[in-house]
Write a protein that holds these residues in place. Structure first.
Motif, PDB file in Angstrom:
ATOM      1  N   SER A  37       0.897  -0.869  -0.119  1.00 45.92           N
ATOM      2  CA  SER A  37       0.001   0.555   0.065  1.00 45.92           C
ATOM      3  C   SER A  37       0.841   0.944  -0.281  1.00 45.92           C
ATOM      4  O   SER A  37       2.044   1.212   0.443  1.00 45.92           O
ATOM      5  CB  SER A  37      -0.991  -0.332   1.186  1.00 45.92           C
ATOM      6  N   PRO A  38       0.168   2.222  -0.001  1.00 45.65           N
ATOM      7  CA  PRO A  38       1.571   4.082  -0.239  1.00 45.65           C
ATOM      8  C   PRO A  38       2.309   3.427   0.886  1.00 45.65           C
ATOM      9  O   PRO A  38       1.680   3.777   2.475  1.00 45.65           O
ATOM     10  CB  PRO A  38       0.889   4.597  -0.577  1.00 45.65           C
ATOM     11  N   GLY A  39       3.218   3.592   1.277  1.00 46.37           N
ATOM     12  CA  GLY A  39       4.314   3.795   2.872  1.00 46.37           C
ATOM     13  C   GLY A  39       3.635   2.856   3.185  1.00 46.37           C
ATOM     14  O   GLY A  39       4.655   2.976   3.972  1.00 46.37           O
ATOM     15  N   VAL A  40       4.075   1.012   2.585  1.00 44.50           N
ATOM     16  CA  VAL A  40       3.690  -0.259   3.310  1.00 44.50           C
ATOM     17  C   VAL A  40       4.343  -0.479   1.889  1.00 44.50           C
ATOM     18  O   VAL A  40       4.462  -0.960   1.566  1.00 44.50           O
ATOM     19  CB  VAL A  40       2.385  -0.256   3.769  1.00 44.50           C
ATOM     20  N   ILE A  41       5.798  -1.752   2.596  1.00 42.11           N
ATOM     21  CA  ILE A  41       6.881  -2.390   1.667  1.00 42.11           C
ATOM     22  C   ILE A  41       6.609  -3.678   2.834  1.00 42.11           C
ATOM     23  O   ILE A  41       6.838  -3.557   4.057  1.00 42.11           O
ATOM     24  CB  ILE A  41       7.865  -2.155   1.787  1.00 42.11           C
ATOM     25  N   ALA A  42       6.758  -4.213   2.252  1.00 46.38           N
ATOM     26  CA  ALA A  42       6.798  -5.831   2.464  1.00 46.38           C
ATOM     27  C   ALA A  42       7.978  -7.052   2.127  1.00 46.38           C
ATOM     28  O   ALA A  42       8.662  -6.949   0.674  1.00 46.38           O
ATOM     29  CB  ALA A  42       5.328  -6.845   2.466  1.00 46.38           C
ATOM     30  N   ILE A  43       8.687  -6.853   3.356  1.00 47.46           N
ATOM     31  CA  ILE A  43       9.482  -7.190   2.326  1.00 47.46           C
ATOM     32  C   ILE A  43      10.080  -9.367   3.001  1.00 47.46           C
ATOM     33  O   ILE A  43       9.920  -9.690   3.663  1.00 47.46           O
ATOM     34  CB  ILE A  43      11.549  -7.248   4.372  1.00 47.46           C
ATOM     35  N   ASP A  44       9.823  -9.640   1.435  1.00 49.01           N
ATOM     36  CA  ASP A  44       9.864 -10.790   1.289  1.00 49.01           C
ATOM     37  C   ASP A  44      10.915 -11.990   1.214  1.00 49.01           C
ATOM     38  O   ASP A  44      10.858 -13.571   1.401  1.00 49.01           O
ATOM     39  CB  ASP A  44       9.153 -11.405   0.405  1.00 49.01           C
TER      40      ASP A  44
END
Length: 101
Positions: A37-44
């Motif tokens: 989402s805007p301003g949110v990353i998921a590190i996978d």
């Protein structure tokens, strides 16, 4: 800016990106992420070739992502086990955690 042992580069795409350390030809350490989402990353994913482990490469990569998140107001959802462990070791990063949706 933090003091890094390795040169960490950031490669951004419209929906995902990565932090990378270029090693010998054909070898690199990386951490991948995707925008959720805007301003949110998921590190996978975080990975370093076996012959380069133990040199602080993955640690530098995560520290650079934390530095960028602070500067840019980005929150992080860590799915990668290495990054989850780093967040546990660094309670001072807790303000960067985004709730899992």
């Amino acid at each position: 800016m933090a003091d890094y042992k390795h040169r960490v580069e950031r490669e951004d795409g419209p929906s995902s990106g990565r932090y990378v350390v270029h090693l010998a030809p054909g070898f690199e350490g990386e951490m991948t992420y995707r925008w959720v989402s805007p301003g949110v990353i998921a590190i996978d994913h975080t990975g370093v070739p076996p012959e380069y482990r133990g040199q602080g490469i993955a640690e530098d990569i995560v520290r650079k992502a934390i530095e960028d998140a602070r500067k840019e107001g980005i929150k992080i959802i860590p799915y990668c086990s290495y990054v989850v462990a780093q967040f546990r070791r660094h309670p001072e990063w807790a303000d960067l955690l985004a709730p899992r949706g």
